[in-house]
Design an enzyme around this catalytic site. Structure first.
Site, PDB file in Angstrom:
ATOM      1  N   GLY A  99       0.798  -1.230   0.000  1.00  0.00           N
ATOM      2  CA  GLY A  99       0.000   0.000   0.000  1.00  0.00           C
ATOM      3  C   GLY A  99       0.830   1.278   0.000  1.00  0.00           C
ATOM      4  CB  ILE A 100       0.217   4.513   1.737  1.00  0.00           C
ATOM      5  CG1 ILE A 100      -1.120   4.864   1.071  1.00  0.00           C
ATOM      6  CG2 ILE A 100       1.016   5.775   2.058  1.00  0.00           C
ATOM      7  CD1 ILE A 100      -2.088   5.637   1.947  1.00  0.00           C
ATOM      8  CG  ASP A 141       2.479  -5.944  16.775  1.00  0.00           C
ATOM      9  OD1 ASP A 141       2.044  -4.772  16.676  1.00  0.00           O
ATOM     10  OD2 ASP A 141       1.785  -6.894  17.180  1.00  0.00           O
ATOM     11  CB  VAL A 142       3.785  -0.262  15.407  1.00  0.00           C
ATOM     12  CG1 VAL A 142       4.622  -0.262  14.138  1.00  0.00           C
ATOM     13  CG2 VAL A 142       2.289  -0.337  15.096  1.00  0.00           C
ATOM     14  CE1 TYR A 164      -7.648   4.534   9.667  1.00  0.00           C
ATOM     15  CE2 TYR A 164      -8.882   6.465   8.952  1.00  0.00           C
ATOM     16  CZ  TYR A 164      -7.800   5.619   8.820  1.00  0.00           C
ATOM     17  OH  TYR A 164      -6.854   5.859   7.839  1.00  0.00           O
ATOM     18  CE  LYS A 203      -4.661   6.820  10.331  1.00  0.00           C
ATOM     19  NZ  LYS A 203      -3.248   6.493  10.075  1.00  0.00           N
ATOM     20  CB  THR A 205      -4.296   0.749  -0.222  1.00  0.00           C
ATOM     21  OG1 THR A 205      -5.159   1.088   0.881  1.00  0.00           O
ATOM     22  CG2 THR A 205      -3.504   1.970  -0.645  1.00  0.00           C
TER      23      THR A 205
HETATM   24  P1  NAD Z   1      -2.609  -1.251   3.927  1.00  0.00           P
HETATM   25  O1  NAD Z   1      -3.530  -2.093   4.721  1.00  0.00           O
HETATM   26  O2  NAD Z   1      -2.400  -1.570   2.497  1.00  0.00           O
HETATM   27  O3  NAD Z   1      -1.182  -1.167   4.641  1.00  0.00           O
HETATM   28  C1  NAD Z   1      -1.054  -1.069   6.027  1.00  0.00           C
HETATM   29  C2  NAD Z   1       0.212  -1.783   6.434  1.00  0.00           C
HETATM   30  O4  NAD Z   1       0.338  -1.648   7.860  1.00  0.00           O
HETATM   31  C3  NAD Z   1       0.179  -3.291   6.126  1.00  0.00           C
HETATM   32  O5  NAD Z   1       1.361  -3.676   5.491  1.00  0.00           O
HETATM   33  C4  NAD Z   1       0.030  -3.914   7.496  1.00  0.00           C
HETATM   34  O6  NAD Z   1       0.601  -5.205   7.606  1.00  0.00           O
HETATM   35  C5  NAD Z   1       0.746  -2.890   8.374  1.00  0.00           C
HETATM   36  N1  NAD Z   1       0.370  -3.040   9.780  1.00  0.00           N
HETATM   37  C6  NAD Z   1      -0.879  -3.156  10.306  1.00  0.00           C
HETATM   38  N2  NAD Z   1      -0.802  -3.347  11.632  1.00  0.00           N
HETATM   39  C7  NAD Z   1       0.520  -3.338  11.959  1.00  0.00           C
HETATM   40  C8  NAD Z   1       1.226  -3.461  13.181  1.00  0.00           C
HETATM   41  N3  NAD Z   1       0.602  -3.685  14.346  1.00  0.00           N
HETATM   42  N4  NAD Z   1       2.579  -3.383  13.154  1.00  0.00           N
HETATM   43  C9  NAD Z   1       3.242  -3.180  11.974  1.00  0.00           C
HETATM   44  N5  NAD Z   1       2.619  -3.063  10.792  1.00  0.00           N
HETATM   45  C10 NAD Z   1       1.271  -3.138  10.783  1.00  0.00           C
HETATM   46  O7  NAD Z   1      -3.165   0.234   4.107  1.00  0.00           O
HETATM   47  P2  NAD Z   1      -2.755   1.635   3.432  1.00  0.00           P
HETATM   48  O8  NAD Z   1      -3.945   2.130   2.744  1.00  0.00           O
HETATM   49  O9  NAD Z   1      -1.472   1.527   2.717  1.00  0.00           O
HETATM   50  O10 NAD Z   1      -2.587   2.515   4.753  1.00  0.00           O
HETATM   51  C11 NAD Z   1      -1.336   2.994   5.189  1.00  0.00           C
HETATM   52  C12 NAD Z   1      -1.578   4.152   6.142  1.00  0.00           C
HETATM   53  O11 NAD Z   1      -2.264   5.196   5.455  1.00  0.00           O
HETATM   54  C13 NAD Z   1      -2.459   3.792   7.342  1.00  0.00           C
HETATM   55  O12 NAD Z   1      -1.980   4.451   8.488  1.00  0.00           O
HETATM   56  C14 NAD Z   1      -3.807   4.353   6.942  1.00  0.00           C
HETATM   57  O13 NAD Z   1      -4.608   4.646   8.059  1.00  0.00           O
HETATM   58  C15 NAD Z   1      -3.394   5.586   6.192  1.00  0.00           C
HETATM   59  N6  NAD Z   1      -4.403   6.116   5.282  1.00  0.00           N
HETATM   60  C16 NAD Z   1      -4.878   5.360   4.263  1.00  0.00           C
HETATM   61  C17 NAD Z   1      -5.859   5.893   3.434  1.00  0.00           C
HETATM   62  C18 NAD Z   1      -6.439   5.117   2.293  1.00  0.00           C
HETATM   63  O14 NAD Z   1      -7.430   5.577   1.723  1.00  0.00           O
HETATM   64  N7  NAD Z   1      -5.880   3.971   1.912  1.00  0.00           N
HETATM   65  C19 NAD Z   1      -6.332   7.188   3.648  1.00  0.00           C
HETATM   66  C20 NAD Z   1      -5.808   7.930   4.692  1.00  0.00           C
HETATM   67  C21 NAD Z   1      -4.838   7.394   5.506  1.00  0.00           C
END
Ligand code: NAD
Length: 252
Positions: free
Chosen positions: A21-22, A65-66, A158, A162, A193
């Site tokens: 993802g991001i 694991d954060v 959520y 944030k 994502t």
């Molecule tokens: P994603 O689910 O594709 O990726 C999230 C990653 O975080 C995964 O690789 C997962 O394994 C990891 N993760 C989850 N729990 C964890 C833990 N306890 N320890 C370590 N790693 C852990 O999601 P994304 O869309 O790429 O989101 C990334 C960030 O962007 C997140 O913080 C999300 O809240 C934020 N975000 C996403 C969006 C969106 O629309 N996708 C919008 C705003 C903010």
């Protein structure tokens, strides 16, 4: 001079949630600007494969694991010992939850806050310990949901998590400014994502697109560009900022 200030050569970066993802787009951007990058995630298979896909050996994977404070401490110490420093931290580890508040279980609230808010704070604090002498840049992936309550989904936990990230970022920016550590947040709107796909009805997507002036979701790479800028010396006067990147969603 301007181009050079975007360079990240000789910088060591840790990206939590970098397996996909991001986070993975951020890893790609930082690597392309020259950084040595450590992906820290719980998705071991995806993270190891992602790290191996980069040529040149500057990307590696470590399990983290954060929510485990002791593990955060150990992993950051290991990275600093192995690679000599930690110059950049990007916290992209995050989970979502869509549930009306009256149905929300206490465990779910706690879990969302633990990963998104506490996990971000603990990683930022631990990274800052290793940035005391050389300075550094911390970029937290917050969300526009830290500034407004989204529709149509119900996601109070959520949104609260944030909001906490955004104010923790401002607080840490003040505390760490003297050490030359900049702390900023990126607040994305909807990005395509796994997080936005998992368990989400299709008509929500239509609704999200309709509410976004640019008429589309963002791509992870579009977030990666902004994070790379904030991580670099090109953003040398930026700290304590929460930068919205949402296709205009919050501009209505
Ligand atoms: P994603 O689910 O594709 O990726 C999230 C990653 O975080 C995964 O690789 C997962 O394994 C990891 N993760 C989850 N729990 C964890 C833990 N306890 N320890 C370590 N790693 C852990 O999601 P994304 O869309 O790429 O989101 C990334 C960030 O962007 C997140 O913080 C999300 O809240 C934020 N975000 C996403 C969006 C969106 O629309 N996708 C919008 C705003 C903010």
């Amino acid at each position: 001079m301007y181009r050079q200030r975007l360079e990240l050569t000789d910088r060591v970066a840790v990206v939590t949630g970098g397996s996909r993802g991001i986070g993975l787009a951020v890893v790609t951007a930082l690597e392309e600007f020259g950084a040595t990058v450590v992906i820290a995630d719980v998705l071991d298979e995806a993270g190891t494969a992602a790290a191996a896909s980069f040529e040149g050996g500057r990307v590696s994977y470590v399990h983290l694991d954060v929510t485990d404070a002791a593990e955060v401490e150990r992993v950051f110490a290991d990275v600093a010992a192995r690679l000599g420093s930690i110059d950049i931290l990007v916290t992209s580890a995050g989970i979502a939850n869509h549930q009306p508040s009256l149905e929300l279980e206490r465990e779910t609230w706690d879990r969302v806050l633990a990963v998104n808010a506490t996990g971000t704070f603990w990683c930022a604090r631990e990274a800052a310990r290793h940035m005391q002498e050389r300075g550094g840049s911390i970029v937290a992936i917050g969300s526009m949901s830290g500034e407004l309550a989204n529709a149509p989904q119900r996601q109070a936990a959520y949104n609260a998590s944030k909001g906490a990230v955004h104010l923790a970022v401002k607080s840490l920016a003040i505390e760490f400014a003297e050490q030359g550590i900049r702390v900023n947040a990126v607040a994305p709107g909807y990005v395509g994502t796994e997080l936005t796909k998992e368990g989400v009805p299709g008509d929500w997507w239509d609704d999200w697109v309709r509410r976004t002036p640019m008429g589309r979701l963002g791509a992870p790479e579009e977030i990666g560009s902004l994070v790379a800028f904030l991580a670099s010396d090109a953003a040398s006067y930026m700290t304590g900022s929460v930068v919205l990147i949402d296709g205009g969603y919050s501009a209505w």
